[in-house]
Motif scaffolding. Structure first.
Motif, PDB file in Angstrom:
ATOM      1  N   SER A  41       9.112 -23.476  20.258  1.00 22.25           N
ATOM      2  CA  SER A  41       8.050 -22.615  19.716  1.00 22.25           C
ATOM      3  C   SER A  41       6.811 -22.696  20.589  1.00 22.25           C
ATOM      4  O   SER A  41       6.171 -21.675  20.873  1.00 22.25           O
ATOM      5  CB  SER A  41       7.668 -23.043  18.291  1.00 22.25           C
ATOM      6  OG  SER A  41       8.755 -22.890  17.426  1.00 22.25           O
ATOM      7  N   ASP A 161      10.797 -16.103  17.466  1.00 23.45           N
ATOM      8  CA  ASP A 161      10.869 -17.540  17.199  1.00 23.45           C
ATOM      9  C   ASP A 161      11.679 -17.789  15.933  1.00 23.45           C
ATOM     10  O   ASP A 161      11.162 -17.678  14.821  1.00 23.45           O
ATOM     11  CB  ASP A 161       9.462 -18.134  17.058  1.00 23.45           C
ATOM     12  CG  ASP A 161       9.500 -19.659  17.038  1.00 23.45           C
ATOM     13  OD1 ASP A 161      10.595 -20.238  17.149  1.00 23.45           O
ATOM     14  OD2 ASP A 161       8.423 -20.269  16.906  1.00 23.45           O
ATOM     15  N   GLU A 162      12.925 -18.103  16.093  1.00 20.73           N
ATOM     16  CA  GLU A 162      13.853 -18.355  14.979  1.00 20.73           C
ATOM     17  C   GLU A 162      13.698 -17.305  13.867  1.00 20.73           C
ATOM     18  O   GLU A 162      13.430 -17.637  12.718  1.00 20.73           O
ATOM     19  CB  GLU A 162      13.639 -19.771  14.433  1.00 20.73           C
ATOM     20  CG  GLU A 162      13.808 -20.830  15.529  1.00 20.73           C
ATOM     21  CD  GLU A 162      14.237 -22.187  14.978  1.00 20.73           C
ATOM     22  OE1 GLU A 162      15.034 -22.207  14.016  1.00 20.73           O
ATOM     23  OE2 GLU A 162      13.795 -23.204  15.528  1.00 20.73           O
TER      24      GLU A 162
HETATM   25 MG    MG Z   1      10.123 -24.023  16.480  1.00 20.35          MG
END
Ligand code: MG
Ligand code: ADP
Length: 240
Positions: A41, A161-162
């Protein structure tokens, strides 16, 4: 399109990124994976200037992210970012969510922003929900709105991000389908995700991070065929 060169970053004494280098060419899809806490991240937040870094350089289409002279809001407007938790404005309707940055940052007039927003909402299959508020939509629907909102800014690249990790399992595919479609249309994408089915389908390269370093940066077939590092092998054996 994105050049990351020897980037290191510290939070106080703690070094979160160590000498990270990679690049993403126009139209390329790069998947970033690795254990929790490995700096995924942080790395992608550095790319659009959401996190400062202390050494190294990052440039996006030739604009240096770390240069104090760079207009970061303008850069961020051109690099779409989609987070794990959707981050829609809860007090604004779906169309207001879609129009806000188009009007405030790009200076589009309301009709123009609305037309663009509705077109993209249709594209992610949610036109019927235009007048609702985020809380009235499922997680998968909210995430598709978040993607449409990012696309409304005509981004030159998209960072994820995910995007599916906070979703119930039955909603994962509706979001991945939108991402697959984007990839096929040639969008430049950097995606932090553990959805290896997605990686196999559309990624050009896979980056594996561990403890703040890029341990592996390989063509998809090479990565899934035989990752070079033991750490990547161990990671893959756990998630596949
Ligand atoms: Mg992360
Ligand atoms: P990942 O996304 O791979 O799970 P992160 O980039 O979120 O990893 O975090 C990497 C490391 O940096 C973790 O050890 C995390 O605890 C630490 N970290 C993240 N954000 C901060 C912060 N704002 N202050 C201090 N440490 C942080």
């Amino acid at each position: 399109m994105i050049e990351i060169n020897k980037v290191s970053k510290w939070y106080g004494e703690f070094q979160v990124l160590t000498d990270c280098s990679t690049s993403v060419a126009k139209g390329e899809v790069v998947v970033v994976c690795g254990p929790s806490g490995s700096g995924k991240s942080t790395l992608i937040k550095c790319v659009n200037g959401l996190e400062p870094f202390q050494s190294g350089t990052i440039s996006v289409e030739g604009t240096s992210v770390g240069d104090p002279k760079t207009n970061l809001p303008k850069l961020r407007a051109r690099v779409g970012m989609v987070f794990q938790n959707f981050e829609l404005f809860p007090h604004l309707s779906i169309t207001e969510n879609l129009c806000l940055a188009q009007e405030k940052v790009l200076g589009r007039n309301h009709d123009e922003a609305m037309e663009k927003g509705l077109k993209l909402l249709d594209r992610v299959g949610l036109k019927a929900h235009a007048g609702k508020f985020p809380g009235q939509l499922s997680g998968g629907q909210q995430q598709r709105v978040a993607i449409a909102r990012a696309l409304a800014m005509d981004p030159i690249a998209m960072l994820f991000d995910e995007p599916t990790s906070a979703l119930d399992p039955e909603m994962v595919n509706e979001v991945l389908d939108v991402m697959v479609q984007l990839a096929k249309e040639g969008m430049t994408m950097m995606c932090v995700t553990h959805e290896m089915g997605f990686a196999r389908k559309v990624a050009n390269r896979v980056i594996f991070m561990d403890r703040g370093s890029i341990v592996e940066d390989a063509h998809k077939d090479e990565f899934f065929g035989q990752p070079r590092s033991e750490r990547a092998q161990a990671f893959l054996s756990k998630i596949l």
